[in-house]
Design an enzyme around this catalytic site. Structure first.
Site, short mmCIF file in Angstrom:
data_model
loop_
_atom_site.label_atom_id
_atom_site.label_comp_id
_atom_site.label_asym_id
_atom_site.label_seq_id
_atom_site.Cartn_x
_atom_site.Cartn_y
_atom_site.Cartn_z
N ASP A 36 13.56 20.71 18.61
CA ASP A 36 14.82 20.80 18.20
C ASP A 36 14.98 19.56 17.03
OD1 ASP A 36 17.52 20.99 17.88
OD2 ASP A 36 17.95 22.32 19.69
N THR A 77 21.18 24.77 15.64
CA THR A 77 20.28 25.31 16.70
C THR A 77 20.32 26.69 16.90
OG1 THR A 77 20.30 23.17 17.52
CG2 THR A 77 19.87 24.96 19.15
N ASN A 98 27.04 27.64 16.03
CA ASN A 98 26.73 27.52 17.11
C ASN A 98 28.30 27.89 17.94
OD1 ASN A 98 24.44 26.48 17.21
ND2 ASN A 98 25.11 24.39 17.02
N LYS A 156 18.77 23.58 26.15
CA LYS A 156 20.08 24.31 25.79
C LYS A 156 20.21 25.66 26.15
CE LYS A 156 20.69 21.06 21.73
NZ LYS A 156 20.46 20.89 20.22
N ASP A 157 21.39 25.85 26.72
CA ASP A 157 21.46 27.69 27.02
C ASP A 157 20.90 28.15 25.78
OD1 ASP A 157 23.71 26.72 25.56
OD2 ASP A 157 25.27 27.11 27.35
N ARG A 158 21.77 27.92 24.54
CA ARG A 158 21.64 28.84 23.41
C ARG A 158 20.01 28.96 23.11
NH1 ARG A 158 24.23 24.43 21.80
NH2 ARG A 158 23.67 23.14 20.27
N ASP A 299 16.56 16.65 19.69
CA ASP A 299 17.93 16.56 18.66
C ASP A 299 18.92 15.80 19.13
OD1 ASP A 299 19.74 18.32 16.62
OD2 ASP A 299 20.84 18.74 18.56
N ASP A 346 14.07 24.13 14.67
CA ASP A 346 15.27 25.12 14.23
C ASP A 346 15.97 24.38 13.10
OD1 ASP A 346 16.03 22.71 16.07
OD2 ASP A 346 17.64 23.88 17.04
N HIS A 485 23.21 17.63 10.67
CA HIS A 485 22.30 18.63 9.96
C HIS A 485 23.04 19.92 9.78
CE1 HIS A 485 21.62 20.55 13.84
NE2 HIS A 485 21.47 19.45 14.37
#
Ligand SMILES: [Zn+2]
Length: 545
Positions: A36, A77, A98, A156-158, A299, A346, A485
């Site tokens: 990430d 992400t 997101n 991260k969940d996503r 990240d 990502d 970003h």
């Protein structure tokens, strides 16, 4: 000896040939690694501090796409993970942000929020229901008559959910209480191996140790001293230089969640991935499985300290060791040359803009609150425009109604004209673009206007898009430390792509390629269908024939 080994290779090659085409013997395991917020120049800059078994092994024995890019905005992400694994773009797979603004509820909706499911191991209601195209996992499930195992791991969940998608077997992510959890979308209760993994309380034990540089400090490629004004502390109010007393810091409000900003967030992710390999028997039979791993700490830390920090290099040197550990375990568990692996990111990231500014580079900030206020003032003066801006962030503006009724085409055009008038007074803004469906201003130079279109979905995106100039980011209440970003410029779109293992011809590809090319290329090795909305092309140079 050399002659003998090449004779063996020749005999093997002949016998494989006799069995039919290469794709008829697909890899036992496909491993997709996402780092990430990784820029390709980290490989160049940190090369001399890497060991032989991690990034160097992937570069030296694998294929390196050195000019691979995202072709849309925003480069963040959720859209990034969805785009990697669908081989597509937000316009088609639907993950445009997101947190996207929802006009109906007048609030933002998280890209993996789903109130119709429940958390398994936590109370987080998450699912891939907003993802509108198939992933590599979906296609492997189809190819193997659902016998292949497809598992996603991330902090991260996503990142885990959007890597696996809708019909894969499982996505696990880190919950700030220290355990990995999932969603009822995938299962009703955690498997025994996950419960056993959580019971080890590894996050807690990693945070008992301080974070000090792994190498002597003079070996880092620092252009700035460890202590400098461009970095944010790991926790609010703390300091931004070594050593970090993680035991004390995690005793505060951050709790075990602190681990995500340290190298041990990545360690924990490898631990969990190896537990998944053992627990699910990934790569142990001839049916192709998929394991996705998203390293998220790069990240979390990268936002705080930026690309020139000693802390960030230290994290990458340790990530390099994590990759080496993972590769050794894959060699042992699946077999050398029996799995196919790729690594990408990502999105990239920009240097801290204030740092660039202080170097006299072209860089800076757009203060979003000020800009929005200026637009609202101008809108209020017009009798034929929206009453106000409902939402403005990361290149998207949503308008309110005009005196209680939705905007007609003239009122929309007038509102967009006003945004253009106001924003183009600021040098931070490169261009203003209306939604493609309301294309009254023609788009601007193709690289950026294409990126805006590729990232736009009529039902989920705003009324007008604005693009900041290279070097500029949206400011967060005047803060000039830390970075961000999301842009369509090279620092955010350019990411490393490495392929390694079964079916891969080693070498470098220096022509421009797209992140969306990764999955189509893999489907040629696996012998499965292309994901629904994949827009990439096969990178033919990396396919061993
Ligand atoms: Zn980020």
């Amino acid at each position: 000896m050399k002659y003998t080994s090449s004779l063996v290779t020749l005999l093997c090659a002949t016998s494989i040939h006799a069995q039919g085409p290469k794709w008829a013997t697909p890899p036992k395991l496909v491993v997709g690694i996402v780092v990430d917020q990784m820029r390709p120049d980290y490989i160049y800059r940190y090369w001399d501090n890497f060991g032989d078994g991690g990034f160097k092994r992937l570069v030296n024995q694998g294929a390196f796409l050195r000019d691979a890019h995202y072709t849309y905005v925003p480069t963040i992400t959720g859209p990034g993970h969805a785009s990697i694994f669908t081989g597509s773009i937000p316009a088609f797979h639907g993950i445009v942000e997101n947190y996207r603004y929802d006009r109906t509820s007048r609030s933002t909706i998280y890209c993996v929020l789903d109130t119709t499911v429940h958390g398994v191991g936590s109370d987080m209601r998450r699912s891939p229901s907003q993802l509108l195209a198939t992933t590599l996992a979906d296609e492997i499930e189809r190819r193997t008559d659902r016998k292949g195992k497809t598992i996603g791991i991330a902090l991260k969940d996503r990142s885990s959910i959007l890597s696996i998608g809708r019909t894969g077997d499982a996505a696990y992510w880190f919950n700030s209480n220290g355990s990995f959890v999932t969603s009822s979308w995938y299962m009703d209760s955690l498997p025994a191996w996950v419960k056993q993994f959580n019971a080890q309380q590894l996050a807690d034990s990693y945070l008992k140790h301080p974070w000090e540089p792994l190498l002597p400090i003079e070996r880092y490629h620092q252009v700035l001293p460890d202590e400098n004004p461009y970095e944010q502390p790991l926790v609010p109010g703390g300091k931004a230089f070594f050593p970090y007393n993680l035991a004390v810091l995690s005793g505060g409000p951050a709790g075990l969640g602190l681990i995500v900003s340290t190298p041990w967030g990545n360690t924990l992710s490898t631990d969990m991935a190896l537990a998944a390999m053992a627990g699910e028997g990934l790569g142990t039979d001839a049916i192709t499985d998929l394991l996705t791993i998203s390293y998220g700490s790069t990240d979390e830390l990268g936002h705080k300290v930026g690309p020139r920090a000693v802390e960030l290099e230290d994290m990458y040197i340790r990530l390099d060791q994590e990759l080496a550990r993972l590769l050794v375990e894959l060699d042992k568990g699946v077999g050398v040359g029996k799995y196919t692996l790729f690594l990408t990111a990502d999105h990239g990231v920009i240097d801290v803009p204030q740092y660039l500014k202080d170097l006299r580079g072209s860089a800076g900030y757009l203060d979003i609150a000020d800009a929005r206020e200026a637009i609202n003032t101008a809108l209020a003066k017009s009798s034929t425009a929206a009453d106000s801006v409902l939402y403005m962030r990361r290149g998207e503006i949503f308008f309110s109604e005009h005196q209680g009724s939705s905007l007609n085409v003239y009122e929309l055009a007038e509102s967009i004209r006003i945004v253009n008038d106001v924003l183009s007074q600021d040098l931070a803004v490169a261009m203003v673009m209306p939604s493609p469906l309301n294309d009254i201003f023609s788009g601007g130079p193709s690289m950026i206007s294409d990126a805006v279109r590729n990232g736009h979905m009529a039902q989920r995106s705003g009324d007008v898009q604005y693009v900041l100039r290279p070097g500029f980011i949206e400011s967060r209440s005047g803060d000039t430390s830390g970075t961000e970003h999301s842009a369509g410029w090279n620092y955010d779109t350019h990411v490393p792509v490495l392929f390694f293992g079964q079916g891969i011809a080693p070498g470098e590809v220096v022509r421009r390629t797209a992140v969306a090319d990764i999955v189509p290329t893999l489907t040629m090795i696996i012998g499965c269908a292309l994901p629904d909305a994949s827009v990439g092309e096969v990178v033919h140079e990396v396919i061993a024939r």
